[in-house]
Motif scaffolding. Structure first.
Motif, mmCIF file in Angstrom:
data_model
loop_
_atom_site.group_PDB
_atom_site.id
_atom_site.type_symbol
_atom_site.label_atom_id
_atom_site.label_comp_id
_atom_site.label_asym_id
_atom_site.label_seq_id
_atom_site.Cartn_x
_atom_site.Cartn_y
_atom_site.Cartn_z
ATOM 1 N N UNK A 12 -2.449 -4.985 -1.544
ATOM 2 C CA UNK A 12 -3.666 -5.343 -0.796
ATOM 3 C C UNK A 12 -4.494 -4.126 -0.394
ATOM 4 N N UNK A 13 -3.937 -2.910 -0.641
ATOM 5 C CA UNK A 13 -4.616 -1.693 -0.199
ATOM 6 C C UNK A 13 -5.300 -0.928 -1.335
ATOM 7 N N UNK A 14 -5.275 -1.463 -2.559
ATOM 8 C CA UNK A 14 -5.837 -0.748 -3.705
ATOM 9 C C UNK A 14 -7.326 -0.440 -3.538
ATOM 10 N N UNK A 15 -8.029 -1.286 -2.793
ATOM 11 C CA UNK A 15 -9.475 -1.068 -2.601
ATOM 12 C C UNK A 15 -9.765 0.187 -1.787
ATOM 13 N N UNK A 16 -8.740 0.728 -1.124
ATOM 14 C CA UNK A 16 -8.926 1.967 -0.356
ATOM 15 C C UNK A 16 -9.362 3.119 -1.261
ATOM 16 N N UNK A 84 0.449 12.039 1.038
ATOM 17 C CA UNK A 84 -0.704 11.759 1.898
ATOM 18 C C UNK A 84 -2.063 11.972 1.231
ATOM 19 N N UNK A 85 -2.108 12.691 0.101
ATOM 20 C CA UNK A 85 -3.382 12.932 -0.568
ATOM 21 C C UNK A 85 -3.710 11.726 -1.459
ATOM 22 N N UNK A 86 -4.716 10.957 -1.068
ATOM 23 C CA UNK A 86 -5.034 9.714 -1.770
ATOM 24 C C UNK A 86 -5.552 9.967 -3.185
ATOM 25 N N UNK A 87 -6.200 11.127 -3.414
ATOM 26 C CA UNK A 87 -6.651 11.429 -4.774
ATOM 27 C C UNK A 87 -5.448 11.655 -5.691
ATOM 28 N N UNK A 90 -3.981 8.174 -6.435
ATOM 29 C CA UNK A 90 -4.825 7.485 -7.413
ATOM 30 C C UNK A 90 -4.558 8.036 -8.816
ATOM 31 N N UNK A 91 -4.509 9.361 -8.931
ATOM 32 C CA UNK A 91 -4.286 10.008 -10.224
ATOM 33 C C UNK A 91 -2.928 9.636 -10.804
ATOM 34 N N UNK A 95 0.371 2.840 -5.825
ATOM 35 C CA UNK A 95 -0.270 2.076 -4.749
ATOM 36 C C UNK A 95 -0.271 2.968 -3.506
ATOM 37 N N UNK A 96 -1.202 2.767 -2.577
ATOM 38 C CA UNK A 96 -1.270 3.646 -1.403
ATOM 39 C C UNK A 96 0.020 3.717 -0.599
#
Length: 488
Positions: A12-16, A84-87, A90-91, A95-96
């Motif tokens: 549910x957090x992928x849109x982050x 903790x680094x969201x980039x 994503x790479x 999932x977050x």
């Protein structure tokens, strides 16, 4: 066991990611640029496809190594940052809320999964393929040069390596809290490697109990480097030095202990081929391989631009056969006229001296004969003198050094017919114009060393150096492609 299908990530957090990782983020752009599924095809033979528990996605593991190269961090620090680094998440296609890998998995991946994979050629060819698809490479010239990388242990004793790492860690701590000095274990007073390992382990234990202290990035990075040296490379510390590394010469008075990376690069600054050798190898001897590898990658080669190291007779003949213009200035010292034993003595253009097959550099030279002699006259000869004491102890002395001789010399004629034709070519406007492109590869060497840690080897041995080279070159090529696509 490796699954050949990527699972769909449901969270549910992928849109982050759309909110936090911008469209122009470098890692997002690399993900869009490269189809990493080629990793599956190359590594499938190193995995079991139908037995055992599921392995960590090899693409994710490969991307971790790429992140390590981009940011020049240890295994522990790169995994810690991916928490903790969201980039990063994503790479890595996480999932977050997903848990990260154990850092030790990266060591196993390097040693078990990347073995027998020609990673250097694979990754260079992949980036060249992308560049050609994007119509980025339009020139038909390659620029060639070699850059040196110092061995990880740099002729230091294993104990000295650990002492240097622990010293840097203590120094980082003293800048924050000098009172920690009283808590540290006593330094070793012996030359025994095992004692230094035990001291390092005790030092690590003391520091890890200080929860506040290890939150400082400067301390944390040095701590992880020391731990990685003790644990991940303990097997290499049993050796007195890196046995694959060799002494090379940058000038007649300065040398280095390590490796050479011989590069070919397009005028658009995309590396098209690379060969990694031990430090004593001659630059010019790799030209054939660099041209052939560039052509295999899909590059049309009409011009080769390099320094005087590449203007030896053999290379001129090869270039003429290939109908390639060799834009390399002649150096009268490097001519390959009628000299004998060409496979036993190689010219080092940085030092301006010849090196024998044992890696010993000539100590002086003298020129004989008259200048400006015609074709029917005798050419001038350069005579190179070697250290006779080294020759007496040399393992290759049989057939090279005559017992009782007072000197050991090697003579080279100054000019050949091939060089006469090349000399005429280098006076042309075309040669002079193309020569102006050579500076570009010096800048690329600097980028590899100063931004991606290529000045010092991260592990021992040629295989480790090739893996480091593959990831570093893949990184700089991708960054260059991204920059050029922006300008299109």
């Amino acid at each position: 066991m490796m699954s050949m299908q990527q699972s769909i990530k449901l969270s549910p957090y992928m849109s982050l990611y759309d909110l936090i990782v911008p469209k122009d983020n470098m890692l997002r752009r690399i993900n869009d640029l490269v189809n990493f599924t080629f990793v599956y095809e190359e590594l499938k033979d190193n995995y079991c496809l139908d037995n055992g528990r599921n392995a960590i996605d090899p693409i994710r593991m490969f991307k971790y190594l790429l992140l390590k190269t981009i940011h020049d961090l240890s295994d522990v620090d790169i995994v810690d940052r991916s928490k903790y680094d969201m980039s990063f998440k994503y790479f890595l296609d996480m999932t977050p809320e997903e848990e990260v890998i154990d850092p030790s998995s990266l060591t196993k991946f390097r040693k078990l999964r990347l073995k027998d994979v020609k990673l250097l050629d694979l990754l260079i060819n992949k980036t060249v393929e992308i560049a050609l698809e994007k119509e980025i490479i339009k020139s038909k010239s390659i620029i060639v040069d070699a850059t040196h990388t110092k061995a990880r242990y740099n002729q230091m004793k294993p104990k000295e390596v650990l002492m240097e790492r622990s010293k840097k860690l203590r120094k980082a701590i003293y800048q924050i809290d000098e009172s920690m000095k009283s808590k540290f274990p006593s330094k070793t007073k012996t030359d025994v490697l095992e004692d230094e390992i035990a001291y390092s382990q005790k030092l690590i234990e003391v520091i890890e109990r200080e929860e506040t202290l290890i939150q400082y990035p400067a301390v944390k990075e040095q701590l992880n480097l020391l731990k990685e040296t003790v644990a991940d490379d303990l097997e290499h510390l049993q050796c007195s030095k890196d046995h694959d590394a060799k002494v090379g010469h940058k000038t007649a008075d300065t040398s280095f202990f390590g490796y050479k990376t011989h590069l070919a690069m397009s005028e658009e600054r995309i590396i098209t081929a690379a060969v990694i050798t031990t430090g004593e190898k001659s630059d010019g001897k790799q030209l054939h391989t660099l041209i052939e590898k560039s052509e295999e990658a899909g590059i049309q080669v009409e011009n080769v631009i390099g320094d005087a190291a590449y203007s030896e007779k053999e290379n001129i003949i090869y270039s003429n056969t290939k109908q390639v213009n060799l834009v390399a200035k002649l150096n009268p010292n490097i001519t390959q006229g009628t000299r004998s034993k060409e496979d036993e003595f190689e010219f080092n253009k940085d030092a301006g001296m010849y090196v024998c097959k044992a890696g010993h550099l000539a100590i002086r030279k003298a020129r004989q004969g008259k200048k400006n002699t015609g074709r029917n006259g005798k050419n001038q000869v350069d005579t190179y003198y070697f250290d006779i004491e080294k020759c007496k102890r040399c393992p290759f002395s049989d057939g090279c050094y005559k017992e009782g001789a007072k000197s050991k010399t090697y003579s080279v004629s100054i000019k050949s017919t091939e060089h006469s034709e090349q000399e005429k070519f280098q006076e042309s406007d075309y040669f002079k114009e193309k020569s102006k492109e050579r500076y570009k590869i010096e800048a690329k060497n600097s980028e590899l060393k100063h931004r991606h840690g290529y000045d010092v080897a991260k592990s021992s041995g040629l295989l480790g150096m090739e893996m480091q080279g593959a990831m570093a070159i893949f990184t700089v090529n991708l960054k260059r492609i991204l920059k050029l696509t922006e300008q299109q």
